[in-house]
Design an enzyme around this catalytic site. Structure first.
Site, PDB file in Angstrom:
ATOM      1  N   GLU A 242       0.852  -1.201   0.000  1.00  0.00           N
ATOM      2  CA  GLU A 242       0.000   0.000   0.000  1.00  0.00           C
ATOM      3  C   GLU A 242       0.878   1.238   0.000  1.00  0.00           C
ATOM      4  O   GLU A 242       1.937   1.249   0.625  1.00  0.00           O
ATOM      5  CB  GLU A 242      -0.860   0.037   1.270  1.00  0.00           C
TER       6      GLU A 242
ATOM      7  N   ARG B  21      -4.281   1.979 -24.661  1.00  0.00           N
ATOM      8  CA  ARG B  21      -4.412   0.977 -25.725  1.00  0.00           C
ATOM      9  C   ARG B  21      -5.622   0.080 -25.517  1.00  0.00           C
ATOM     10  O   ARG B  21      -6.012  -0.654 -26.410  1.00  0.00           O
ATOM     11  CB  ARG B  21      -3.124   0.150 -25.825  1.00  0.00           C
TER      12      ARG B  21
ATOM     13  N   HIS C 216      -2.570   7.432 -27.357  1.00  0.00           N
ATOM     14  CA  HIS C 216      -2.493   6.342 -28.329  1.00  0.00           C
ATOM     15  C   HIS C 216      -3.506   6.470 -29.473  1.00  0.00           C
ATOM     16  O   HIS C 216      -3.173   6.248 -30.630  1.00  0.00           O
ATOM     17  CB  HIS C 216      -2.655   5.008 -27.609  1.00  0.00           C
TER      18      HIS C 216
ATOM     19  N   ASP D 122       3.404   0.799 -38.194  1.00  0.00           N
ATOM     20  CA  ASP D 122       2.071   0.275 -38.510  1.00  0.00           C
ATOM     21  C   ASP D 122       1.214   1.352 -39.160  1.00  0.00           C
ATOM     22  O   ASP D 122       1.528   2.539 -39.102  1.00  0.00           O
ATOM     23  CB  ASP D 122       1.381  -0.306 -37.267  1.00  0.00           C
TER      24      ASP D 122
ATOM     25  N   LYS E 252       1.453  -3.894 -40.105  1.00  0.00           N
ATOM     26  CA  LYS E 252       1.816  -4.771 -38.985  1.00  0.00           C
ATOM     27  C   LYS E 252       0.597  -5.575 -38.546  1.00  0.00           C
ATOM     28  O   LYS E 252      -0.530  -5.087 -38.612  1.00  0.00           O
ATOM     29  CB  LYS E 252       2.293  -3.865 -37.831  1.00  0.00           C
TER      30      LYS E 252
ATOM     31  N   ARG F 126      -0.780  -7.788 -35.174  1.00  0.00           N
ATOM     32  CA  ARG F 126      -0.534  -8.266 -33.815  1.00  0.00           C
ATOM     33  C   ARG F 126      -1.578  -9.319 -33.463  1.00  0.00           C
ATOM     34  O   ARG F 126      -2.780  -9.079 -33.622  1.00  0.00           O
ATOM     35  CB  ARG F 126      -0.611  -7.114 -32.802  1.00  0.00           C
TER      36      ARG F 126
ATOM     37  N   ASP G 201       6.979   6.268 -33.491  1.00  0.00           N
ATOM     38  CA  ASP G 201       5.827   5.602 -32.850  1.00  0.00           C
ATOM     39  C   ASP G 201       5.383   6.412 -31.639  1.00  0.00           C
ATOM     40  O   ASP G 201       6.146   7.224 -31.116  1.00  0.00           O
ATOM     41  CB  ASP G 201       6.218   4.180 -32.423  1.00  0.00           C
TER      42      ASP G 201
HETATM   43  C1  R5P Z   1       0.567   0.118 -31.233  1.00  0.00           C
HETATM   44  O1  R5P Z   1      -0.398   0.378 -31.925  1.00  0.00           O
HETATM   45  C2  R5P Z   1       1.439   1.175 -30.636  1.00  0.00           C
HETATM   46  O2  R5P Z   1       1.444   2.341 -31.400  1.00  0.00           O
HETATM   47  C3  R5P Z   1       2.855   0.687 -30.420  1.00  0.00           C
HETATM   48  O3  R5P Z   1       3.439   0.374 -31.670  1.00  0.00           O
HETATM   49  C4  R5P Z   1       2.865  -0.552 -29.569  1.00  0.00           C
HETATM   50  O4  R5P Z   1       1.982  -0.415 -28.517  1.00  0.00           O
HETATM   51  C5  R5P Z   1       4.232  -0.826 -29.013  1.00  0.00           C
HETATM   52  O5  R5P Z   1       4.188  -1.984 -28.210  1.00  0.00           O
HETATM   53  P1  R5P Z   1       5.386  -3.015 -28.245  1.00  0.00           P
HETATM   54  O6  R5P Z   1       6.642  -2.233 -28.001  1.00  0.00           O
HETATM   55  O7  R5P Z   1       5.083  -3.978 -27.131  1.00  0.00           O
HETATM   56  O8  R5P Z   1       5.375  -3.670 -29.588  1.00  0.00           O
END
Ligand code: R5P
Length: 291
Positions: free
Chosen positions: A39, A95, A129, A168, A191, A193, A218
């Site tokens: 805590e 995110r 984001h 991406d 990209k 995921r 990014d």
């Molecule tokens: C995804 O859409 C974000 O813009 C980042 O590319 C992503 O969250 C990065 O996460 P990681 O480093 O785990 O690939």
């Protein structure tokens, strides 16, 4: 009469002091003690004078602890000021802005409700984001961009004819803005995921990167998976050096090491999250938006 008072949470105290200096606002320090059971106990040693109170706290890991600290400070301060703004330079949970798989919770919406209930009247954040995440917060909020400050850093590096690359398609607009300011061109990779495993793959075919220095742009790096895959893909296509520009460098699970091993020359991020790569200061973009 002072217009603003700035209070720094433990995750963002250096940045909060810089914002206070730029706004010529009094700064109030907080103290955090962590008990053996995990805590935390937060103490605010001074009562703010009548003003808009800016509570500055990023919610990087430990995300929930930093978020609760922010909520706790706001809950206390709203007793003394009717205008408490949360300055959340890095917004954790952004995110989680939609139900990707059935049954998932849109946690950024939950964060918004918690902040509202604690007394936050407005949120200011940096390179959130997605627009959807901002909408899901459901409070008056403003998103400012650190891309201009990151570009200034790269201008000083004097790279010759660099190409800006988004790892991406979701980051295409950000990369385009970065490239426009740097007066160069850009491309966006495709990209994928896997929503269950989190594994990343680059689906793009051949790209024209041969013998060019590249800047991967990014909003954030978490595990580094996206940057590693993009770098491996680009190196195979015989590019020159790869640099990374991002606003929020979480760099969890030894991401910095993995990114270096993949062949990245340098990671440049901002002080929304303190760390070795945080070379760019966002206090100006934040304070300018508040003036
Ligand atoms: C995804 O859409 C974000 O813009 C980042 O590319 C992503 O969250 C990065 O996460 P990681 O480093 O785990 O690939």
């Amino acid at each position: 009469m002072v217009k603003f008072t700035v209070i720094g949470g433990s995750a963002s105290s250096d940045l909060a002091k810089k914002i206070a200096r730029k706004l010529k606002a009094p700064y109030i320090k907080t103290e955090k003690k962590t008990f053996p059971d995990g805590e935390s106990k937060i103490t605010i040693n001074q009562i703010p004078k009548k003003s808009i109170v800016l509570v500055v706290q990023s919610t990087y890991p430990p995300v929930d602890t930093n978020l609760l600290e922010l909520i706790s400070i706001v809950s206390k301060i709203q007793k003394f000021s009717s205008k408490v703004y949360a300055i959340i330079p890095y917004m954790g949970y952004a995110r989680q802005d939609r139900e990707f798989l059935g049954g998932e919770i849109v946690t950024i919406g939950v964060v918004g409700r918690l902040l509202k209930a604690s007394g936050v009247k407005k949120i200011l954040t940096v390179d959130m984001h997605s627009k959807l995440a901002l909408k899901e917060l459901n409070i008056s909020s403003e998103n400012v961009s650190a891309m201009g400050e990151l570009v200034k850093y790269f201008q000083k590096m004097g790279l010759k004819d660099p190409l800006v690359v988004s790892p991406d398609l979701g980051g295409k607009d950000r990369a385009q803005a970065f490239a426009n300011l740097l007066k160069t061109d850009f491309i966006a990779l495709k990209k994928h995921r896997d929503r269950k495993t989190g594994k990343v793959n680059i689906l793009s075919g051949k790209v024209e990167v041969k013998n060019r220095d590249l800047i991967l742009v990014d909003d954030m790096i978490s595990t580094g998976g996206s940057i590693v895959k993009a770098t491996q893909f680009l190196k195979k296509q015989k590019c020159k050096r790869v640099f990374v520009a991002c606003t929020h460098a979480l760099l969890v699970n030894e991401a910095a090491k993995k990114i270096k091993s993949a062949g990245v020359s340098q990671i440049v991020s901002t002080n929304t999250i303190p760390g070795d790569s945080a070379k760019v200061d966002v206090s100006k973009v934040i304070s300018d938006a508040l003036k």
